[in-house]
Scaffold this motif. Structure first.
Motif, PDB file in Angstrom:
ATOM      1  N   ASN A   1       0.850  -1.192   0.000  1.00 53.68           N
ATOM      2  CA  ASN A   1       0.000   0.000   0.000  1.00 53.68           C
ATOM      3  C   ASN A   1       0.879   1.232   0.000  1.00 53.68           C
ATOM      4  O   ASN A   1       2.092   1.142  -0.124  1.00 53.68           O
ATOM      5  N   LYS A   2       0.232   2.367   0.151  1.00 51.08           N
ATOM      6  CA  LYS A   2       0.923   3.645   0.158  1.00 51.08           C
ATOM      7  C   LYS A   2       0.958   4.192   1.573  1.00 51.08           C
ATOM      8  O   LYS A   2      -0.049   4.154   2.283  1.00 51.08           O
ATOM      9  N   SER A   3       2.115   4.701   2.005  1.00 49.38           N
ATOM     10  CA  SER A   3       2.229   5.299   3.336  1.00 49.38           C
ATOM     11  C   SER A   3       1.583   6.691   3.312  1.00 49.38           C
ATOM     12  O   SER A   3       1.359   7.257   2.235  1.00 49.38           O
ATOM     13  N   PRO A   4       1.299   7.277   4.473  1.00 50.77           N
ATOM     14  CA  PRO A   4       0.755   8.640   4.521  1.00 50.77           C
ATOM     15  C   PRO A   4       1.674   9.660   3.833  1.00 50.77           C
ATOM     16  O   PRO A   4       1.206  10.704   3.378  1.00 50.77           O
ATOM     17  N   ASP A   5       2.982   9.329   3.709  1.00 51.24           N
ATOM     18  CA  ASP A   5       3.921  10.218   3.025  1.00 51.24           C
ATOM     19  C   ASP A   5       3.990   9.964   1.521  1.00 51.24           C
ATOM     20  O   ASP A   5       4.726  10.640   0.805  1.00 51.24           O
TER      21      ASP A   5
ATOM     22  N   VAL B   1       4.791   0.798   0.266  1.00 51.90           N
ATOM     23  CA  VAL B   1       5.197  -0.014   1.417  1.00 51.90           C
ATOM     24  C   VAL B   1       4.835  -1.477   1.140  1.00 51.90           C
ATOM     25  O   VAL B   1       3.664  -1.821   1.015  1.00 51.90           O
TER      26      VAL B   1
ATOM     27  N   TYR C   1       5.108  -5.108   2.752  1.00 51.38           N
ATOM     28  CA  TYR C   1       5.305  -5.639   4.106  1.00 51.38           C
ATOM     29  C   TYR C   1       4.529  -6.944   4.260  1.00 51.38           C
ATOM     30  O   TYR C   1       3.648  -7.264   3.462  1.00 51.38           O
TER      31      TYR C   1
ATOM     32  N   ASP D   1      14.113  -2.855   6.531  1.00 47.41           N
ATOM     33  CA  ASP D   1      14.104  -3.150   7.965  1.00 47.41           C
ATOM     34  C   ASP D   1      15.334  -3.923   8.408  1.00 47.41           C
ATOM     35  O   ASP D   1      15.316  -4.638   9.400  1.00 47.41           O
TER      36      ASP D   1
ATOM     37  N   LYS E   1       9.473  -5.404   6.038  1.00 46.39           N
ATOM     38  CA  LYS E   1       8.908  -4.136   5.594  1.00 46.39           C
ATOM     39  C   LYS E   1       9.943  -3.427   4.726  1.00 46.39           C
ATOM     40  O   LYS E   1      11.101  -3.278   5.125  1.00 46.39           O
TER      41      LYS E   1
ATOM     42  N   GLU F   1      10.090   0.115   2.342  1.00 41.31           N
ATOM     43  CA  GLU F   1       9.471   1.326   1.804  1.00 41.31           C
ATOM     44  C   GLU F   1      10.225   1.725   0.541  1.00 41.31           C
ATOM     45  O   GLU F   1      11.461   1.638   0.492  1.00 41.31           O
TER      46      GLU F   1
ATOM     47  N   ASP G   1      10.728   4.688  -2.521  1.00 43.16           N
ATOM     48  CA  ASP G   1      10.512   6.069  -2.936  1.00 43.16           C
ATOM     49  C   ASP G   1      10.556   6.171  -4.468  1.00 43.16           C
ATOM     50  O   ASP G   1       9.552   6.448  -5.096  1.00 43.16           O
TER      51      ASP G   1
END
Length: 165
Positions: free
Chosen positions: A37-41, A45, A47, A83, A156, A158, A160
């Motif tokens: 999914n997409k992080s709030p930023d 992500v 995971y 991670d 996990k 992330e 960019d």
């Protein structure tokens, strides 16, 4: 990223994730469970949990796209935050091929810029290295991240940006 680079994917709040797919060892009866999914930023992500149950042991995230010309590019650059675990980055010159070309990278818990030389990506299928030579194609149609470290673990990663340089 400079003008001499070619973007493969830039995660942000407006990113369309519909062409990204999680494929776990469930295709072979395993019990691993990956999510994306997409992080709030706005980062991607990837995971979940890798399970060794039922001969499982991997989770992957794949992105297919119209053929990209990679002539003149030497490496793929990943801006990621993992991670502390080891992951594989994979490419395919034809999305219909069974094999992928693979590079292993290690994360350290902080944002990293990982540079992977295309010419050093080796061919493999289902964990077995193939003797067809390292990546030398003029195109790519699919990229993937995979975790499969032969142990049960949560993970996990992330993401960019991913680009050619």
């Amino acid at each position: 990223m400079s003008d001499a680079n070619q973007l493969i994917f830039d995660f942000n709040l407006n990113s369309d994730l519909s062409d990204w797919r999680v494929i776990d060892d469930g295709v072979m009866g395993g019990r691993s469970s990956g999510n994306f999914n997409k992080s709030p930023d706005g980062f991607g992500v990837f995971y979940g949990k890798v399970s060794l149950e039922n001969n499982g042991g991997f989770s992957s995230l794949r992105y297919k796209f119209p053929k990209k010309d990679v002539k003149g590019f030497k490496e793929i650059v990943l801006k990621i935050k993992g991670d502390g675990k080891k992951f594989q980055f994979r490419i395919k010159d034809k999305s219909t091929d069974y094999h992928s070309f693979i590079a292993v990278f290690e994360t350290n818990g902080a944002w990293q810029t990982i540079k992977i030389k295309l010419s050093e990506m080796y061919p493999a299928f289902r964990g077995r290295k193939l003797s067809i030579g390292n990546f030398s194609s003029k195109n790519i149609e699919e990229i993937a991240f995979l975790i499969g470290n032969k142990r049960e673990e949560n993970f996990k990663l992330e993401i960019d940006t991913i680009y050619l340089q």
